[in-house]
Structure formats: C-alpha cells, structure tokens
Design an enzyme around this catalytic site. Structure first.
Site, mmCIF file in Angstrom:
data_model
loop_
_atom_site.group_PDB
_atom_site.id
_atom_site.type_symbol
_atom_site.label_atom_id
_atom_site.label_comp_id
_atom_site.label_asym_id
_atom_site.label_seq_id
_atom_site.Cartn_x
_atom_site.Cartn_y
_atom_site.Cartn_z
ATOM 1 N N HIS A 1 -42.780 83.199 39.122
ATOM 2 C CA HIS A 1 -42.359 82.802 40.456
ATOM 3 C C HIS A 1 -40.856 82.638 40.435
ATOM 4 O O HIS A 1 -40.301 81.898 39.620
ATOM 5 C CB HIS A 1 -43.018 81.492 40.889
ATOM 6 C CG HIS A 1 -42.684 81.119 42.302
ATOM 7 N ND1 HIS A 1 -43.453 81.512 43.379
ATOM 8 C CD2 HIS A 1 -41.644 80.417 42.826
ATOM 9 C CE1 HIS A 1 -42.910 81.066 44.501
ATOM 10 N NE2 HIS A 1 -41.813 80.385 44.185
ATOM 11 N N CYS A 2 -40.175 83.347 41.337
ATOM 12 C CA CYS A 2 -38.711 83.361 41.342
ATOM 13 C C CYS A 2 -38.172 82.496 42.479
ATOM 14 O O CYS A 2 -38.448 82.764 43.655
ATOM 15 C CB CYS A 2 -38.188 84.788 41.479
ATOM 16 S SG CYS A 2 -36.384 84.892 41.444
ATOM 17 N N LEU A 3 -37.410 81.487 42.118
ATOM 18 C CA LEU A 3 -36.815 80.589 43.101
ATOM 19 C C LEU A 3 -35.838 81.325 44.013
ATOM 20 O O LEU A 3 -35.737 81.033 45.213
ATOM 21 C CB LEU A 3 -36.081 79.460 42.356
ATOM 22 C CG LEU A 3 -35.273 78.475 43.189
ATOM 23 C CD1 LEU A 3 -36.210 77.579 43.989
ATOM 24 C CD2 LEU A 3 -34.372 77.621 42.291
ATOM 25 N N ASN B 1 -40.394 83.651 46.266
ATOM 26 C CA ASN B 1 -41.619 84.446 46.242
ATOM 27 C C ASN B 1 -42.021 84.688 44.792
ATOM 28 O O ASN B 1 -41.196 84.569 43.886
ATOM 29 C CB ASN B 1 -41.383 85.787 46.948
ATOM 30 C CG ASN B 1 -42.672 86.479 47.343
ATOM 31 O OD1 ASN B 1 -43.766 85.920 47.207
ATOM 32 N ND2 ASN B 1 -42.554 87.709 47.835
#
Length: 276
Positions: A125-127, A131
């Site tokens: 999960h990429c801040l 998303n």
C-alpha cells in the site's frame, strides 16, 4: 470513490513537488544556462516537459486505477482442493481464506489493512498514491518510478551544468548560492532515492515477485534450508517471460502506463515447471 483518492495530503505534496521542480528546472536553470529561446534550451525544456507529463500521467493511472478486487463469486478449483498440502505449497496455489473479508484469497492476493479488502497480486500500500499497488496498476507504478527517476536525474544534470558555467562572485549574492545548494541537495537526494527504488522494482519485475512475496520468500527459504530442502519462487518463469507478464508482450507498449490489455483476471498465474 476514485476521485476521492486524489483528496490526500501526500498526493497534493507530490503534485506540489512536481510543479516546483518543473518550474525551477525549466524557467530558472535552463533559462539561466542557455536560454529557452536557443535550440539546446528548447530541446532540454521539451524533453523535461515530456518526462514531467509522463510522470503525471503515470501518477494519475496509479491513483485512479483499482489495483484488483477479488470476485465475490471466487471459489478455488476442486482440483486445488484435493491436492495435498505439500503439493499446494510447492505450486503456490494453496487454499487461503481471509477471515476479515470472509472470502477465499486467490494465489498472490493479500488483505490490505488500509483499504480494508483483499487486493489481487498485492505489492504494497503506497501512501504517495493513496492506493494499493496491485495487479492492475503495478505497471503504471513501475513507469511512475521510472519516469520520475529519469526526470530527477535530468534536472540534476541541468542544475550542475548551469552551476559550473556561472561566474560565481563569492563576495555577494548569498541567497542565490543557498538556493543552488539547497535545490541541488534536494535533487541529488531525490534522484538517489528514486533510483534505488527503481532498481528494487526492476529486481522484483525480473523475478516476477511482489514486495510481500520477497519477504515471504526469505522465510520460506530459511524453513526449506532448515529441513534440508531448497526453495524457488514458484512464479519465476524466466526473466523475459516475467517482464512480459507485467509490461505486456508488445515491447512498443512497455513504456505506456495505461496499456494493460494483456492482463487477465489476476486469479491464476503461470507457475515455474521446477515447482510443478
């Protein structure tokens, strides 16, 4: 729901950083170096604008694309249900049930605590894109890192070239020197960070592995070695095949973030013959 993903402070920070780097590189350093009206200046500005556009487009695809939902009707094949635990562990298709989503998880799917659902071929999960990076947007994410890295290096080279050709008067213009030094330090740090991240994902791409699977593989290799066996990542089917599974079979479309017509359902994946 997709539009709401853009309402995020980290994403706003990325847009702000991109705009700042673009403005300073084009309208300050290129202009100060050779001038935008000259052929070298226009060419460098055109190249950097193209890289900035590709980075922005890749970011938009990453944020707006659903990384991959597990179909509500997904049920593992009967053949997968009847094989032994040893065989399922060997071919990477063992039955896994998500207690939070109350569904079976396909191979390579994982539950994201932030998104509160299972994601197909989840990488992380990429801040910065607000998303998950999963089956449907992993290619766009790799392209985002690629274009951002090239753009950062290009900006750094322009900055250094501009600084070297200036006739520095060390008796004055301190704010200009501070600005050059600060922006240079920022761009070198950004280039090194993005370059390292790009190298990491190139490694994962060529081994057909996600970040989660890499760390799972370390534990699996340790357990296998402890029991006198060897471990091989089950989805590693060769470098070229690994690349085409993510980027597509047509090399002309490899660098297009939105070209994902080659992707299938994200539920089944080819397995190495050494693990079958």
């Amino acid at each position: 729901m997709k539009d709401k993903r853009f309402l995020s402070i980290p994403i706003f920070s990325v847009f702000l950083l991109l705009g700042f780097v673009y403005y300073v590189t084009v309208f300050v350093f290129i202009e100060d170096w050779v001038g935008l009206q000259t052929s070298p200046g226009f060419l460098n500005a055109l190249i950097f604008t193209f890289l900035a556009f590709l980075s922005l487009f890749s970011l938009f695809v990453c944020v707006s694309s659903d990384p991959g939902r597990v179909p509500p009707s997904y049920v593992p094949d009967d053949e997968e249900s009847n094989v032994s635990d040893q065989e399922t562990k060997r071919n990477g298709a063992q039955l896994r049930h998500c207690d939070k989503c109350c569904i079976y998880k396909p191979p390579r799917a994982h539950h994201c605590r932030v998104c509160r659902r299972c994601v197909l071929r989840m990488d992380h999960h990429c801040l910065w894109i607000n998303n998950c990076v999963g089956y449907w947007n992993y290619k766009a994410f790799v392209m985002l890192v690629l274009y951002a890295t090239i753009g950062s290096i290009h900006s750094t080279v322009i900055l250094v070239t501009c600084a070297l050709q200036r006739d520095w008067d060390f008796s004055g213009r301190v704010p200009v020197k501070i600005f050059y030094f600060t922006f240079g330090a920022m761009m070198v740090t950004l280039s090194l960070t993005l370059g390292t991240f790009l190298g990491w994902h190139i490694y994962l791409l060529t081994h057909n592995m996600t970040t989660i699977e890499y760390y799972e593989g370390i534990r699996a290799a340790w357990l296998a070695k402890k029991s006198g066996q060897s471990y091989r990542h089950p989805f590693n089917v060769g470098v070229y095949k690994n690349i085409t599974l993510v980027l597509g079979p047509n090399m002309l479309k490899w660098l297009c973030p939105s070209s994902v017509g080659h992707l299938k359902d994200g539920i089944s994946f080819p397995v190495s013959r050494y693990n079958s």
